[in-house]
Write an enzyme that holds these catalytic residues in place. Sequence first.
Site, PDB file in Angstrom:
ATOM      1  N   ASN A 154       0.886  -1.162  -0.010  1.00 57.45           N
ATOM      2  CA  ASN A 154       0.001  -0.023   0.019  1.00 57.45           C
ATOM      3  C   ASN A 154       0.758   1.225   0.111  1.00 57.45           C
ATOM      4  O   ASN A 154       0.660   2.224  -0.786  1.00 57.45           O
ATOM      5  CB  ASN A 154      -0.948   0.096   1.245  1.00 57.45           C
ATOM      6  CG  ASN A 154      -1.780  -1.220   1.507  1.00 57.45           C
ATOM      7  OD1 ASN A 154      -2.087  -2.116   0.464  1.00 57.45           O
ATOM      8  ND2 ASN A 154      -2.193  -1.558   2.748  1.00 57.45           N
ATOM      9  N   ALA A 177      -5.139   4.041   4.685  1.00 55.58           N
ATOM     10  CA  ALA A 177      -5.147   5.479   4.804  1.00 55.58           C
ATOM     11  C   ALA A 177      -3.914   5.730   5.375  1.00 55.58           C
ATOM     12  O   ALA A 177      -3.366   6.848   4.751  1.00 55.58           O
ATOM     13  CB  ALA A 177      -6.555   5.985   5.408  1.00 55.58           C
ATOM     14  N   ASP A 196      -1.352   4.056   5.481  1.00 53.55           N
ATOM     15  CA  ASP A 196       0.096   3.818   4.371  1.00 53.55           C
ATOM     16  C   ASP A 196      -0.206   4.967   3.221  1.00 53.55           C
ATOM     17  O   ASP A 196       1.223   5.109   2.863  1.00 53.55           O
ATOM     18  CB  ASP A 196      -0.474   2.322   3.845  1.00 53.55           C
ATOM     19  CG  ASP A 196      -0.558   1.291   4.657  1.00 53.55           C
ATOM     20  OD1 ASP A 196      -0.086   1.523   6.016  1.00 53.55           O
ATOM     21  OD2 ASP A 196      -1.176   0.523   4.526  1.00 53.55           O
ATOM     22  N   GLU A 248      -8.822  14.083  11.433  1.00 54.81           N
ATOM     23  CA  GLU A 248      -8.295  15.564  11.883  1.00 54.81           C
ATOM     24  C   GLU A 248      -7.313  16.117  11.164  1.00 54.81           C
ATOM     25  O   GLU A 248      -7.477  17.428  10.695  1.00 54.81           O
ATOM     26  CB  GLU A 248      -7.993  15.565  13.309  1.00 54.81           C
ATOM     27  CG  GLU A 248      -9.195  14.916  14.279  1.00 54.81           C
ATOM     28  CD  GLU A 248     -10.554  15.803  14.233  1.00 54.81           C
ATOM     29  OE1 GLU A 248     -10.488  16.866  14.259  1.00 54.81           O
ATOM     30  OE2 GLU A 248     -11.489  15.089  14.349  1.00 54.81           O
TER      31      GLU A 248
HETATM   32  O1  KDG Z   1      -2.222  -0.554   6.862  1.00 59.15           O
HETATM   33  C1  KDG Z   1      -3.099  -1.576   6.389  1.00 59.15           C
HETATM   34  C2  KDG Z   1      -2.501  -2.976   6.549  1.00 59.15           C
HETATM   35  O2  KDG Z   1      -2.689  -3.244   7.927  1.00 59.15           O
HETATM   36  C3  KDG Z   1      -3.248  -4.150   5.838  1.00 59.15           C
HETATM   37  O3  KDG Z   1      -2.917  -3.834   4.331  1.00 59.15           O
HETATM   38  C4  KDG Z   1      -2.683  -5.283   6.108  1.00 59.15           C
HETATM   39  O4  KDG Z   1      -0.603  -4.953   5.887  1.00 59.15           O
HETATM   40  C5  KDG Z   1      -1.572  -5.380   6.673  1.00 59.15           C
HETATM   41  C6  KDG Z   1      -1.150  -6.098   7.925  1.00 59.15           C
HETATM   42  O5  KDG Z   1      -0.114  -6.580   8.104  1.00 59.15           O
HETATM   43  O6  KDG Z   1      -2.110  -5.883   8.915  1.00 59.15           O
END
Ligand code: KDG
Length: 311
Positions: free
Chosen positions: A41, A255, A257, A228
């Site tokens: 991501n 979001a 990421d 915010e």
């Molecule tokens: O930030 C989003 C991630 O948490 C999701 O894509 C899943 O990478 C992931 C994880 O390991 O939790």
Amino acid sequence: MTGEAAFDVVVLGEVLLEVGTEQPFGHGVPARLQVSGDALNVAACAAAAGARVGLACVLTDDELGDAVLARVDELGVSTALVRRRRGQQGMYLVHSDPEGQREFAYARSGSVGSSLSVDDLDLDVLAEAGAVVASGITCAVSASAAAAVRTAAGVASRFVYDPNFRPRLTSAAEAGVVLRELAARAWLVTPSFPGETSALLGVGSAVEAGRALRALGAEAVAVTCGAEGVQLVAGSGETWVDAVPAPAVLDQTGAGDAVVGTLTARLVRGDDLVTATGLAVAAASLVVGGRGGTGLVPTLEQTRAHAATAG
Ligand code: KDG
């Protein structure tokens, strides 16, 4: 060192298959298969924001690995640093989450992605990259992946650390220890408030979190405060950047990421911290309009246009 570095940004981590549903999990519930994982991501958003991005990860050496690799490529992320070997592809289940409240359900223990180790890294490429990004998830998935992150942080000219605390993968105490250690080597740290700042640092405000991480050695801290905005704490001062209202909120997965990837890319491409953060919050506010971690990755043009609506 010969000429220009191969990458503006290199991201280390595990790519996961994402099984997304719009109803609570249950037998027969329709599901959507996507490719995600925080590292991908971040990499996808960094590439969309104009950076040359490499993803250092491990995929399986079968048809599934081929399909995942094709998605990495489709997102504009270089596959040159991807390693392939026998093993199982990790995955997680996510039920579309407009409030950003749910925990992911994982099937990743012993996955090929979590076998990432120092031996999988090209240290010269990491040293030459404009920035190297890793997260607390990568540190939590295995001892070898955590060692890879520590090594990368040691060789990178600019190391970006996103704590991305996941209670299903590690404890707050352990994640806090890792955060303190890596903050000392970081160019940028991106904790979220209030979840990570209180669980990992025990502080009650975004500014205090930024100051605490700066005191540990981080050059700059961008504390993400959900819808915010972002509190910046850096040598140049303490600045608040308002979020940009989201046109639609379907799923908050990815979001944070988007903030990390866009912010890192724009900084490496020469924007100042406040400008880069303005674009990062705009990108994140578009990402939540898609389902899954890479369901909607805005182009830089879309992100700039959306940021402009914030006035
Ligand atoms: O930030 C989003 C991630 O948490 C999701 O894509 C899943 O990478 C992931 C994880 O390991 O939790």
